[in-house]
Design a protein around this motif. Sequence first.
Motif, PDB file in Angstrom:
ATOM      1  N   ILE A   1       0.851  -1.191   0.000  1.00  0.00           N
ATOM      2  CA  ILE A   1       0.000   0.000   0.000  1.00  0.00           C
ATOM      3  C   ILE A   1       0.883   1.235   0.000  1.00  0.00           C
ATOM      4  O   ILE A   1       1.945   1.257   0.639  1.00  0.00           O
TER       5      ILE A   1
ATOM      6  N   ARG B   1       3.977   0.553   2.741  1.00  0.00           N
ATOM      7  CA  ARG B   1       4.086  -0.636   3.578  1.00  0.00           C
ATOM      8  C   ARG B   1       3.980  -1.867   2.689  1.00  0.00           C
ATOM      9  O   ARG B   1       3.026  -2.006   1.926  1.00  0.00           O
TER      10      ARG B   1
ATOM     11  N   TYR C   1       3.714  -5.967   2.172  1.00  0.00           N
ATOM     12  CA  TYR C   1       3.217  -7.152   2.868  1.00  0.00           C
ATOM     13  C   TYR C   1       3.696  -8.450   2.216  1.00  0.00           C
ATOM     14  O   TYR C   1       3.573  -9.515   2.806  1.00  0.00           O
TER      15      TYR C   1
ATOM     16  N   THR D   1      -2.985   0.784  -3.844  1.00  0.00           N
ATOM     17  CA  THR D   1      -2.571  -0.558  -3.444  1.00  0.00           C
ATOM     18  C   THR D   1      -2.120  -1.330  -4.674  1.00  0.00           C
ATOM     19  O   THR D   1      -2.575  -1.064  -5.789  1.00  0.00           O
TER      20      THR D   1
ATOM     21  N   LEU E   1      -9.988   3.850   5.310  1.00  0.00           N
ATOM     22  CA  LEU E   1      -8.716   4.388   5.783  1.00  0.00           C
ATOM     23  C   LEU E   1      -8.744   5.907   5.784  1.00  0.00           C
ATOM     24  O   LEU E   1      -8.302   6.557   6.738  1.00  0.00           O
TER      25      LEU E   1
ATOM     26  N   TYR F   1       1.655   4.995  10.145  1.00  0.00           N
ATOM     27  CA  TYR F   1       2.237   3.643  10.135  1.00  0.00           C
ATOM     28  C   TYR F   1       1.608   2.761  11.217  1.00  0.00           C
ATOM     29  O   TYR F   1       1.333   1.580  10.991  1.00  0.00           O
TER      30      TYR F   1
ATOM     31  N   LEU G   1      -1.813   1.695   9.942  1.00  0.00           N
ATOM     32  CA  LEU G   1      -1.715   0.660   8.913  1.00  0.00           C
ATOM     33  C   LEU G   1      -1.394  -0.695   9.528  1.00  0.00           C
ATOM     34  O   LEU G   1      -1.925  -1.731   9.093  1.00  0.00           O
ATOM     35  N   ASP G   2      -0.522  -0.702  10.546  1.00  0.00           N
ATOM     36  CA  ASP G   2      -0.171  -1.965  11.200  1.00  0.00           C
ATOM     37  C   ASP G   2      -1.367  -2.577  11.922  1.00  0.00           C
ATOM     38  O   ASP G   2      -1.478  -3.804  12.013  1.00  0.00           O
TER      39      ASP G   2
ATOM     40  N   LEU H   1      -4.320  -3.464   8.877  1.00  0.00           N
ATOM     41  CA  LEU H   1      -4.002  -4.504   7.898  1.00  0.00           C
ATOM     42  C   LEU H   1      -3.110  -5.562   8.537  1.00  0.00           C
ATOM     43  O   LEU H   1      -2.135  -5.239   9.206  1.00  0.00           O
TER      44      LEU H   1
ATOM     45  N   THR I   1     -11.025  -1.734  11.548  1.00  0.00           N
ATOM     46  CA  THR I   1     -11.169  -0.439  10.871  1.00  0.00           C
ATOM     47  C   THR I   1     -12.097   0.496  11.627  1.00  0.00           C
ATOM     48  O   THR I   1     -12.453   1.556  11.113  1.00  0.00           O
TER      49      THR I   1
END
Length: 433
Positions: A7, A20, A22, A70, A88, A112, A115-116, A119, A127
Motif C-alpha cells: 500500500i 508498507r 506485505y 494498493t 482508511l 504507520y 496501517l499496522d 491490515l 477499521t
Amino acid sequence: MFGISSIYILDQKGRVLITRQYRNELPVNIHETFNKKLLEFDEYTQKPVMIDKDGYTYIFIRHNNLIFMTVCSQNANCLMIFSFLFRLVQVLQEYFVNVEEESIRDNFVVVYELLDEMLDNGYPQTTEFKILKEFIKTESFQLKDKKQPEQTNFNVVALVSNKISWRKEGIKYKKNEVFLDVIEKLNMLIGQQGNVIKSEIIGQVQVKCMLSGMPELKLGLNDKAFFEAQGRQSKSRAVEFDDIKFHQCVRLSKFENERVIQFTPPDGDFELISYRLDIRVKPLFSVDVLIERKSATKIEFLVKAKSNFKPKSTANNVEIFVPVPDDAEQPQFRTAHGSVNYMPEKEAMCWSIKQFGGQRDFMMNAVFHLPTIVSPNRDKFQKMPINITFEIPYFTVSGFQVRYLKIQDKSGYNALPWVRYITQNGEYQIRMN
C-alpha cells in the motif's frame, strides 16, 4: 482471494509519502510503474483499476492532493480494497481532520501505526475508529497511560476479539437517551416548463447513542417489503428501499429474513443507515424568471419563487442563486421578503429568505446596468440553471418514518428515544425559462 501486496500514499506528483510492503514478490520501484501507467490516461479516461504487462493490479483513490494506492500480485477483491481505502481515509480524518500531504508528513508515525493495526499481512482487520483510538492517541502518539497497562491491554484485546468489537463494556450514563436524525438530501433537475427531469433522494440515519451497558435496539420503519411480508397494508405511506446500506452493528440476516433492524449500537455518534431512492417527487420549490432588456445597457429581472410543500412546514435559510450576465454592474434590488446580494464571482444574484412557509410565493425585482462594450459571454447566463439551497425541519420528501425504536438492556433501565426529520437540498437546479 489474495490480499494487498503493498500500500502506498503518494503526493499529487506520484512521490512516496508512506509505503508498507506485505509480500516480497513486488519490485522495489513498482510505484514508478504506476505513475507511468497513470500518465497514459487523462482525467476523462482514467480508471481506478489498472493492470500492467506483468499482471500486477493497481487499485487507487484520490483524496485532496493525495493518492491512496494498493498493488496486488494475484487475484484481488477490488470491492474489498476500495472499501478499505475509503475507510482508511475516514479514519485518518478522525485523527487529523484535514487529510492532505502536510498532515501525512507531520503524522507519519501515527499513519504507520494505523496501517499496522488495520491490515494484517495485507488483509483488512480492525477499521473501527472507536477501537483504534483506544491505543493510538493523536495528541501524544503514545499508547494508553502507563499507570494501568494490564487493564488497557485487556480492554483492547477484548474489543478486537469480541463479537461486538465496535462497543466496549462498562459504559454508564446517568440519563440514558438515544437520538436519531433522519436526514434526506434532494437532488433535482427541473425543466423550463416546470417538468421534473431528474429526482433522487440521498438519505441517512445518524445516531447519537448515550446508553449504558450493552443494549439491544430494534428499529421499525415504514418499509414496504415489511408490510408485504406480513400480508398487511400500511396506514401511512410505505417506502420501498432498494439501495440501502447499514452500519456493521446491524444483524443483516435479521433484516433480510424479517425486515427488522436489530443492533447493539456503538457509543456516541455514528451513521446507522444510508439509502438512495430514485423516485419522482413534486418539486419543493419553483422559480420563474422574467427577463426584460430595457435598453442596450440595462436589463431587468422579475423573479417569482413559490413553495409547493404543505403549509404546516417551513423552509429555513433559503438561498436562490439566479444567473446574471458576467459583465453586469450597478445592481438595484427590490423585495418585500428577505435580502438580495450580487455575487459577481458566481455570476449570479443571491436571494436569501430566512423562513419560507409552505404554499407561499414571493416576488423580487432586480435591475442591472451593462457596459456599452458587449462581453462575448454576456448571454451565457440564460443557459445556466438556478440553484437553490434550503433546509426543512420535521419533514421528509420520501415519507420515511420511524414506526418504533425499542431499547432493551439486561439491567432493565428506562431509556428515551428521540427522532428528528430534516430535508436539505442536494443539487437542486431549475433551468431558466
